[in-house]
Scaffold this motif. Structure first.
Motif, mmCIF file in Angstrom:
data_model
loop_
_atom_site.group_PDB
_atom_site.id
_atom_site.type_symbol
_atom_site.label_atom_id
_atom_site.label_comp_id
_atom_site.label_asym_id
_atom_site.label_seq_id
_atom_site.Cartn_x
_atom_site.Cartn_y
_atom_site.Cartn_z
ATOM 1 N N GLY A 186 -22.075 61.478 24.906
ATOM 2 C CA GLY A 186 -21.190 60.487 26.167
ATOM 3 C C GLY A 186 -22.413 59.191 26.184
ATOM 4 N N CYS A 187 -23.151 58.492 24.609
ATOM 5 C CA CYS A 187 -24.317 57.837 25.013
ATOM 6 C C CYS A 187 -23.803 56.529 24.540
ATOM 7 N N LYS A 188 -25.024 55.348 25.065
ATOM 8 C CA LYS A 188 -24.402 54.015 23.755
ATOM 9 C C LYS A 188 -25.651 52.944 23.421
ATOM 10 N N ILE A 189 -25.269 53.096 22.030
ATOM 11 C CA ILE A 189 -25.966 52.069 21.282
ATOM 12 C C ILE A 189 -25.954 50.856 21.452
ATOM 13 N N GLY A 246 -38.610 66.914 9.849
ATOM 14 C CA GLY A 246 -38.923 68.173 9.827
ATOM 15 C C GLY A 246 -37.546 69.099 8.960
ATOM 16 N N PRO A 247 -38.107 70.132 7.579
ATOM 17 C CA PRO A 247 -36.550 70.130 6.651
ATOM 18 C C PRO A 247 -35.866 70.119 7.568
ATOM 19 N N TYR A 248 -35.513 71.224 8.683
ATOM 20 C CA TYR A 248 -34.207 71.735 9.141
ATOM 21 C C TYR A 248 -33.801 70.488 10.523
ATOM 22 N N SER A 249 -34.785 68.904 10.759
ATOM 23 C CA SER A 249 -34.320 68.066 11.551
ATOM 24 C C SER A 249 -32.295 68.731 11.691
ATOM 25 N N ARG A 250 -32.372 68.538 12.802
ATOM 26 C CA ARG A 250 -31.206 68.591 14.074
ATOM 27 C C ARG A 250 -30.954 67.763 14.749
ATOM 28 N N VAL A 251 -29.530 66.685 14.543
ATOM 29 C CA VAL A 251 -29.049 65.457 15.781
ATOM 30 C C VAL A 251 -27.491 65.747 15.187
ATOM 31 N N ILE A 252 -27.080 65.439 16.655
ATOM 32 C CA ILE A 252 -25.884 65.328 16.743
ATOM 33 C C ILE A 252 -25.216 64.139 18.154
ATOM 34 N N PHE A 253 -24.379 63.135 17.332
ATOM 35 C CA PHE A 253 -24.338 62.438 18.062
ATOM 36 C C PHE A 253 -22.308 62.527 18.298
ATOM 37 N N ALA A 254 -22.203 62.340 19.651
ATOM 38 C CA ALA A 254 -20.919 63.061 19.942
ATOM 39 C C ALA A 254 -20.683 62.215 21.267
ATOM 40 N N PHE A 255 -19.237 62.006 21.209
ATOM 41 C CA PHE A 255 -18.398 60.455 21.607
ATOM 42 C C PHE A 255 -19.843 59.260 22.853
ATOM 43 N N THR A 256 -20.176 58.771 21.353
ATOM 44 C CA THR A 256 -21.468 57.917 21.302
ATOM 45 C C THR A 256 -20.430 56.105 21.203
ATOM 46 N N TYR A 257 -20.943 55.205 21.156
ATOM 47 C CA TYR A 257 -20.532 54.095 21.102
ATOM 48 C C TYR A 257 -22.159 53.242 20.200
ATOM 49 N N MET A 258 -21.576 52.598 19.160
ATOM 50 C CA MET A 258 -22.531 52.386 18.223
ATOM 51 C C MET A 258 -22.296 51.257 17.869
ATOM 52 N N SER A 259 -22.772 50.706 18.716
ATOM 53 C CA SER A 259 -23.058 48.882 18.043
ATOM 54 C C SER A 259 -23.962 48.941 16.634
ATOM 55 N N ASN A 260 -23.133 47.357 16.211
ATOM 56 C CA ASN A 260 -23.408 46.557 14.525
ATOM 57 C C ASN A 260 -25.002 46.924 14.265
ATOM 58 N N VAL A 261 -25.665 47.133 15.778
ATOM 59 C CA VAL A 261 -26.911 47.449 14.917
ATOM 60 C C VAL A 261 -27.278 48.797 13.869
ATOM 61 N N ILE A 262 -26.308 49.665 13.976
ATOM 62 C CA ILE A 262 -26.016 50.947 13.243
ATOM 63 C C ILE A 262 -26.090 50.315 11.160
ATOM 64 N N LEU A 263 -27.114 50.690 10.673
ATOM 65 C CA LEU A 263 -26.993 50.459 9.453
ATOM 66 C C LEU A 263 -25.850 51.604 8.635
ATOM 67 N N PRO A 264 -25.246 50.820 7.588
ATOM 68 C CA PRO A 264 -23.717 51.858 6.931
ATOM 69 C C PRO A 264 -24.823 52.992 7.217
#
Length: 339
Positions: free
Chosen positions: A222-225, A238-256
């Motif tokens: 539920g975050c906002k970027i 790290g080789p097993y890097s783990r990141v999850i974004f859920a219910f998050t608003y992403m502005s057009n700052v995020i590269l495709p």
């Protein structure tokens, strides 16, 4: 000087919020909390936050609330490993600012370092003003069962070193450009605002999980970027890097493409980069890297509650009684052990 009624209200407001939001500290928690006041004007128990922390005894067993009056505190602060159960609270993050200017080693540059377990911070701004050109950590978190509520965490590179342990960030504003949320903790960011200062392809996250057996990773719920130009969601420290974004608003700052393997294609088969029910102009998956996936409903469930960090056992209210600091410091009675 504020009217007496305003001052009384401020104290009541601070204590009430402490009761609502403070993280509990398990079966060893005290039922009575010690209240220490920090005020630059000299009307509190201490003028500096570090002095208040230093007053807490080693191997502390009692919940301690350090209430900080508004002001700009130019301090480099450490909460050492042998001083658990501390809460540091302002009343407004824009008015209570902890600031320093340092760079270099990520473990030595932080403005604020939390090494102790069972720590809580509320309504503070923590910033490193070094700026562009070097690693400059604002906040290092290396303790277990640590929570931040309504804080502002500001720098440019490696802003938040979310190092190790289980952590919870609620309604925080985190700003930076290069890998500004990094480390190998198991952390839940809920309703946080991430603001990227990147003007190219710098990453918001750099998660360092280096083994599939490590139960670590960052979940943003539920975050906002937002940002000033363009940025990536993360790159594989790290080789097993783990990141999850859920219910998050992403502005057009995020590269495709969304994600980066840090120049090592072998990491593409081992990282865990996932998105779930995200939205906004930066949320299109048409050009996402093929090794980043969308979660199904069933796959998403473990990441959508505080259970992922065992939060139900330590994120809750804990006390309704306070003891003031005695004229001789913390008395023996105030530091008794509790079952």
């Amino acid at each position: 000087m504020a009217p007496k009624s305003t001052s009384c209200y401020a104290r009541f407001f601070s204590i009430t919020l402490f009761l609502i939001f403070m993280a509990s500290h398990g079966s060893n928690a005290a039922t009575e909390a010690l209240l220490i006041k920090v005020d630059q004007s000299g009307k509190g128990d201490y003028k500096k936050i570090q002095d208040a922390i230093d007053a807490v005894p080693s191997n502390n067993k009692q919940v301690v609330l350090i209430s900080v009056k508004p002001g700009i505190y130019e301090e480099k602060i450490t909460v050492p490993t042998d001083k658990p159960f501390i809460t540091i609270s302002g009343s407004n993050p824009n008015a209570t600012v902890i600031t320093w200017n340092d760079s270099g080693n990520i473990f030595e540059s932080p403005t604020f370092s939390v090494l102790a377990s069972d720590f809580v911070a509320r309504y503070l701004t923590i910033q490193n003003t070094y700026g562009v050109g070097a690693k400059a950590v604002a906040l290092r978190v290396s303790g277990d069962r640590v929570a931040f509520f309504g804080c502002r965490i500001l720098s440019y590179q490696d802003t938040l070193l979310d190092d190790t342990g289980r952590h919870y960030y609620s309604n925080c504003y985190i700003e930076g450009a290069v890998d500004f949320i990094c480390g190998n903790a198991a952390s839940l960011f809920e309703k946080c605002h991430l603001h990227s200062l990147s003007k190219g392809d710098a990453s918001i996250t750099a998660q360092h999980r280096d083994s599939p057996s490590q139960n670590t990773g960052f979940t943003f719920l539920g975050c906002k970027i937002t940002g000033v130009k363009t940025a990536l969601l993360g790159r594989a420290w790290g080789p097993y890097s783990r990141v999850i974004f859920a219910f998050t608003y992403m502005s057009n700052v995020i590269l495709p493409q969304g994600w980066d393997d840090w120049g090592d294609s072998s990491k593409q088969s081992s990282v865990f980069y996932r998105e779930y029910k995200y939205y906004g102009p930066g949320a299109s998956t048409k050009r996402r890297v093929e090794w980043a996936k969308e979660l199904t409903i069933e796959e998403a469930k473990p990441f959508l509650t505080k259970n992922m960090i065992g939060g139900k056992s330590w994120i809750t209210s804990t006390t309704n009684r306070f003891t003031k600091l005695s004229s001789n410091g913390i008395s023996r009675n105030n530091t008794r052990h509790h079952a």
